[in-house]
Write an enzyme that holds these catalytic residues in place. Structure first.
Site, mmCIF file in Angstrom:
data_model
loop_
_atom_site.group_PDB
_atom_site.id
_atom_site.type_symbol
_atom_site.label_atom_id
_atom_site.label_comp_id
_atom_site.label_asym_id
_atom_site.label_seq_id
_atom_site.Cartn_x
_atom_site.Cartn_y
_atom_site.Cartn_z
ATOM 1 N N ASP A 98 -8.391 -3.854 2.486
ATOM 2 C CA ASP A 98 -7.207 -4.677 2.224
ATOM 3 C C ASP A 98 -7.356 -6.104 2.748
ATOM 4 O O ASP A 98 -6.581 -6.979 2.373
ATOM 5 C CB ASP A 98 -5.968 -4.045 2.873
ATOM 6 C CG ASP A 98 -5.646 -2.679 2.291
ATOM 7 O OD1 ASP A 98 -5.770 -2.521 1.064
ATOM 8 O OD2 ASP A 98 -5.302 -1.767 3.059
ATOM 9 N N ASP A 137 -3.764 -1.695 5.435
ATOM 10 C CA ASP A 137 -4.202 -1.240 6.750
ATOM 11 C C ASP A 137 -5.717 -1.138 6.871
ATOM 12 O O ASP A 137 -6.255 -1.159 7.964
ATOM 13 C CB ASP A 137 -3.561 0.113 7.092
ATOM 14 C CG ASP A 137 -3.841 1.176 6.023
ATOM 15 O OD1 ASP A 137 -4.537 0.855 5.033
ATOM 16 O OD2 ASP A 137 -3.368 2.311 6.177
ATOM 17 N N ASP A 158 0.861 -1.169 0.000
ATOM 18 C CA ASP A 158 0.000 0.000 0.000
ATOM 19 C C ASP A 158 0.908 1.234 0.000
ATOM 20 O O ASP A 158 2.085 1.134 0.340
ATOM 21 C CB ASP A 158 -0.876 -0.031 1.257
ATOM 22 C CG ASP A 158 -2.006 0.983 1.217
ATOM 23 O OD1 ASP A 158 -2.292 1.476 0.114
ATOM 24 O OD2 ASP A 158 -2.590 1.263 2.268
#
Length: 1060
Positions: free
Chosen positions: A737, A733, A373
């Site tokens: 996800d 996070d 990410d």
């Protein structure tokens, strides 16, 4: 209600949505409508997936090849121990009663402990779904039958309900915004979409029917939070039909797709091969000795008659075959692997990588792709001002200032080339005043981090003001340093901002809206005049500005040339991925020039957001501030380490394309002038490509970035990479996800910014949210895997030696030199400490300069197998050899072996010991002493007991030689190739400690009478220990020679490759 599920509410007007859901904003749904819809749609709650029953989880723990072999060995050992109690014939010295049951009991105990650990891990695996449920709202303010229900349980919502949301509320379902009750509405939905900033929402319909989540600007989603403002919404989806419900389905599907770790596959493969080898050798051993329990006479030269079968002898040789199976199975291997992985997790925890699932420690070592990410992992997740500019002495010159620092800590970094007299310049004073007063944010300190309260961009502007300071000793005031804060969530004192706020009192706020893209405040200046301070989108501010303030404070009209200069500079900043805010002010406020409170006649205009655009005209342009979520300083180095280690990095983010590309270029994922057309895609662009083209893009070397990615995009990218044979580590996070984290080989959640859903779905949690920590963890994983290979090879080579010793015993026809319970002791207890200590071997210096190992690489290649067959052969020969020496030789290398007074026999007699009863008076066995002459073993009743009861001394010597050889062999395992001269034992002091512990444990069972009886052994004298060491030590010299041959062999291969 199928139409309701497929109805694209965001692309229709509010009136059409009301019609579709047969509801009204005045009265809401009727009670009858609610009942009907609940029957069709159910309750607004996430479905509870049925977990596996306990008995199923327990059975799964035994679905393992090695475990099945151990179960079989335990069962057979138990049966033989049971049968042994009823017959004393052919007693082999292993004892009956309690001693006979020790072996199956210990094996079963190991399996039970293994199953308990496995069940505990499994029962924790699906906590992600429970964490997801905790995100759901408990109650909502709902309009039904024309009456407002202020605290209706959220689970009772149905499609069509009218819900009011206010600041701080958690959104109870997916809803279409029907109208705002404030000028603006912002929703914090980063956990769902990955967007770093709270998102503006409105009631206007979106033109696109097929639209990504981030583009649905008139929809609010279950589990997100209202950051500011209030609104009225129409419920469109509930329960499992919401976006969070879809994520739950994806998490569940991903958990079903979880594949075995590379190590588990290798161990299963090894187990299958071991099973085959054990079966073949056991049958061979049994068949070699068939003449001892089956006999017949032959008549006429070929007719077999008078068959005789001895069940007792058959059972005896079957027990030998079982002993061989026990020797071949590395019973301690599962425990040692678990211990090594647990120690690895402690090392990783010290480096801020908290491992939740033990096998993931090893899997990290063969990671080939890291899907990361952007926000919070590659970047700090803290907005900061990095650059700002104002006009210079003319309208065509600009003064640009770079700002250091990447956090909300006011003392982190400074403004480059900032002089002590800078704050005496008029337009820089205006920048500071606007940034500090036209601002509702703050900074607080919690969890050893400076955090923003309010909008992150506004907090970053306040930190900028602190770095700017105030006009030199203005009014004679002194500014206290920012030092007063504590780690309890208390606000940080921002002294410079406080000074500006005391100097100019805020009297009114014109809130931000989407049309004018700005917000402003009216303040009372020290001279008693009102001033309007404005900040917003730079283009919008410039468009509404008529004048510009120069460095000396003078005002000049903005002409086309000066606008072009400003726009050019603005374009340069946005190309770096900066979010630019324009700053301006206005002194001529006309009717608001004396505004001071709500009693003022013009106050009504401030209640109407439509009038704000007229107030914010003829502005005086001051400058532009560029902000961003900056990359972490150490990430660039970590990306290069990944490149050196053969690991590809792919960035998958919900942020926009240009920002993602700019950050990726800055962290050196892409080179400066690289063509990104084949490396950068939005999630929608990538998924619209044909499958073959997607595979082609993913298989190409180099970095990739996927922006505006939705949960399904992330999951599909991970799935495709895994299908291509990649070992994928995925970071994340947010709730969005979780499915991809669950599906990846290694799911890595953020410890600071991560949601509980993401953490529970992950295999590892980063305590510092830092990408470079992942790279450190990969290096640690590689080191752990190398060490695991070392102790696996060590244990297997030891087991090969045990198998060869038992095979030799059976092939030569001599009494067995070790019994199953002794082999079990060696495998579990004596071998365990050194094998575990090998897990502390120091990592290779170039461990991150090598490409990742392939997931199908074998634990043991052909050369290593040859090496350990040679070592194993020596172990077997030495173990059996000392047994034969005791019976047949008076001395060894000048050391007397008959000091205890035992009788010597010929090798032929030893081979035919089972026929002793037929030797008659030709054979007598003298008694001999043990325990330093304190005890005597005599054979007055039956001299043939010399080969059964009397073998306790040579059996002890064989066991001691085996233990000593395996201790020396553990030194060989310090390095696969390097000599002990290059890798001395003290490089791993834990191994020396472990060897000491193992020898101590062996001495315990030798010299404690009760344990000596259990294991069928006796104490040894100093002379006998000296013989044991002499027989054992050559194993080091043999392996040193084999390592030398291996090094020469590899050198020749390298030379051949170079000449090709």
């Amino acid at each position: 209600m199928e139409e309701e599920k497929s109805f694209s509410a965001w692309s229709w007007s509010v009136e059409q949505c009301l019609k579709e859901y047969n509801t009204s904003l005045d009265k809401g749904l009727t009670s009858e409508d609610v009942q009907t819809r609940r029957q069709n749609c159910g309750y607004n709650e996430l479905a509870k997936e049925k977990g596996k029953p306990l008995w199923h989880l327990v059975l799964e723990q035994f679905d393992d090849t090695l475990v099945k072999i151990l179960l079989g060995a335990a069962f057979i050992s138990f049966v033989l121990a049971f049968l042994g109690e009823s017959s004393e014939e052919h007693d082999d010295g292993s004892g009956s009663g309690f001693e006979a049951f020790v072996e199956p009991f210990v094996i079963v105990l190991i399996l039970i402990l293994n199953a308990v650990v496995g069940v505990w891990q499994e029962s924790n695996a699906e906590k992600a779904l429970e964490a997801l449920k905790e995100m759901q709202c408990e109650s909502a303010k709902v309009l039904r039958d024309g009456t407002v229900l202020p605290n209706l349980p959220a689970r009772e919502l149905v499609p069509g309900d009218i819900v009011e949301l206010n600041v701080g509320d958690k959104v109870p379902a997916d809803m279409r915004v029907s109208g705002l009750k404030t000028s603006t509405l912002r929703v914090e939905q980063s956990s769902l979409t990955g967007e770093a900033m709270p998102v503006l929402k409105g009631a206007n319909f979106v033109v696109m029917d097929d639209c990504e989540l981030q583009g649905k600007e008139n929809m609010v989603f279950a589990g997100t939070t209202v950051a500011n403002g209030s609104c009225v919404c129409i419920v469109t989806s509930i329960g499992m039909d919401t976006e969070i419900g879809k994520i739950q389905k994806q998490i569940h599907e991903a958990s079903l797709e979880e594949s075995e770790t590379p190590l588990k596959k290798k161990l299963d493969e090894f187990g299958n091969r071991l099973t085959t080898a054990i079966c073949i050798v056991c049958v061979l051993v049994w068949m070699i000795n068939y003449k001892n329990f089956v006999s017949w006479d032959v008549v006429d030269g070929y007719k077999p008659v008078n068959f005789k079968f001895s069940f007792e002898k058959c059972t005896y040789y079957f027990k030998i075959a079982v002993a061989l199976a026990v020797a071949a199975i590395p019973e301690g291997l599962p425990a040692v692997i678990t211990t090594c992985l647990a120690l690895g997790t402690r090392k990783m925890a010290q480096k801020n990588a908290i491992v939740r699932k033990l096998p993931s420690v090893e899997t990290l070592g063969c990671t080939t792709v890291i899907c990361s990410d952007k926000t919070g992992t590659l970047t700090t997740n803290q907005m900061s001002a990095t650059e700002f500019f104002t006009l210079g002495s003319t309208t065509t010159t600009t003064r640009v200032f770079s700002v250091n620092g990447t956090t909300y800590d006011p003392t982190d970094g400074r403004i480059v080339d900032w002089g002590c007299n800078n704050m005496d310049i008029a337009n820089l004073q205006a920048v500071a005043e606007i940034c500090s007063i036209c601002n509702d944010a703050g900074v607080f300190y919690e969890g050893k981090l400076f955090r923003a309260s309010g909008l992150p961009t506004e907090a970053a502007l306040k930190v900028l003001v602190e770095k700017m300071g105030i006009p030199e000793k203005k009014n004679g005031e002194n500014i206290e340093e920012v030092t007063n804060f504590s780690d309890n969530g208390s606000s940080v004192k921002l002294a410079c901002c406080d000074w500006w706020n005391k100097r100019s009192k805020k009297v009114a706020t014109l809130e931000f809206d989407r049309v004018r893209k700005s917000m402003s405040v009216i303040v009372r200046e020290p001279n008693g005049q009102n001033r309007l301070l404005v900040k917003g989108a730079a283009e919008s501010i410039l468009e509404r500005s008529s004048y510009a303030q120069l460095a000396d404070g003078s005002l000049v009209p903005l002409d086309e040339s000066s606008r072009e200069v400003i726009l050019k500079k603005h374009s340069d900043m946005t190309s770096k991925g900066l979010r630019c805010l324009g700053l301006a002010y206005k002194d001529e406020l006309e009717e608001f020039s004396d505004y001071s409170s709500e009693e003022h006649p013009s106050h009504k205009k401030l209640l109407d957001p439509c009038s704000y655009s007229n107030i914010e005209t003829n502005l005086i342009f001051v400058g532009v501030v560029g902000l961003r979520d900056p990359p972490r300083e150490e990430v660039g180095r970590a990306i290069e380490d990944c490149r050196d280690a053969g690991i590809r990095v792919m960035v998958i983010t919900g942020d926009n394309k240009s920002t993602a590309e700019a950050i990726c270029c800055e962290i050196r994922l892409f080179s400066e002038n690289e063509d990104l057309s084949q490396s950068s895609f939005t999630g929608k662009e990538f998924m619209s490509l044909p499958a073959s083209r997607r595979s082609e893009i993913l298989s190409k070397s180099g970095g990739k970035v996927f922006s505006r990615a939705e949960p399904r995009h992330k999951q599909e990218i991970v799935r495709m990479l895994k299908e291509m044979g990649e070992i994928v580590a995925m970071t994340g996070d947010g709730v969005n996800d979780a499915p991809a984290l669950k599906l990846a080989d290694i799911g890595i959640a953020m410890g600071i910014t991560g949601t509980e859903v993401a953490k529970e779905a992950s295999d590892m949690v980063l305590a510092d949210d830092n990408f470079s920590t992942i790279v450190s963890a990969v290096a640690e994983g590689r080191s752990i895997y190398n060490n695991m290979k070392a102790f696996i090879r060590y244990m297997i080579s030891s087991n090969v030696g045990e198998v060869i010793s038992i095979f030799l015993t059976a092939a030569l026809g001599i009494p067995e030199c070790m019994i199953p319970v002794q082999l079990l002791w060696v495998n579990l207890v004596t071998d365990g400490p050194p094998a575990t200590a090998l897990g502390f071997n120091p990592a290779d210096i170039d461990i991150m300069k090598k490409p990742p190992r392939k997931s199908d690489d074998s634990l043991i290649d052909s050369w290593v197998l040859i090496r350990y067959l040679v070592i194993g052969s020596y172990v077997g020969v030495a173990t059996v050899g000392i047994f034969v020496l005791w019976y047949t030789q008076a001395s060894f290398l000048g050391i007397s072996l008959i000091a205890d007074g035992h009788t010597l026999v010929s090798f032929n007699q030893l081979q035919n010991w089972s026929e002793c009863s037929s030797w008659g008076t030709n054979f007598t066995a003298a008694p001999y002493t043990i325990a330093g002459g304190l005890r005597t073993i005599s054979f007055e009743k039956n001299h043939c007991d010399y080969f059964t009861l009397g073998k306790v001394k040579p059996m002890t010597l064989s066991l001691s030689v085996l233990v000593a050889i395996e201790m020396f062999n553990s030194l060989n395992a310090l390095s696969e190739d390097n000599s002990l001269l290059k890798m001395p034992p003290w490089r791993n002091p834990w191994l020396l400690v472990a060897m000491t512990v193992s020898f101590a444990l062996h001495c315990v069972i030798l010299y404690v009478p009760f344990l000596a009886n259990v294991f069928g052994i006796v104490p040894l004298s100093i002379r006998e220990w000296f013989v044991v060491i002499l027989v054992s030590f050559p194993v080091i010299l043999i392996d040193e020679g084999l390592k030398f041959i291996g090094r020469c062999r590899r050198t020749r291969i390298k030379r051949k490759i170079k000449t090709m």
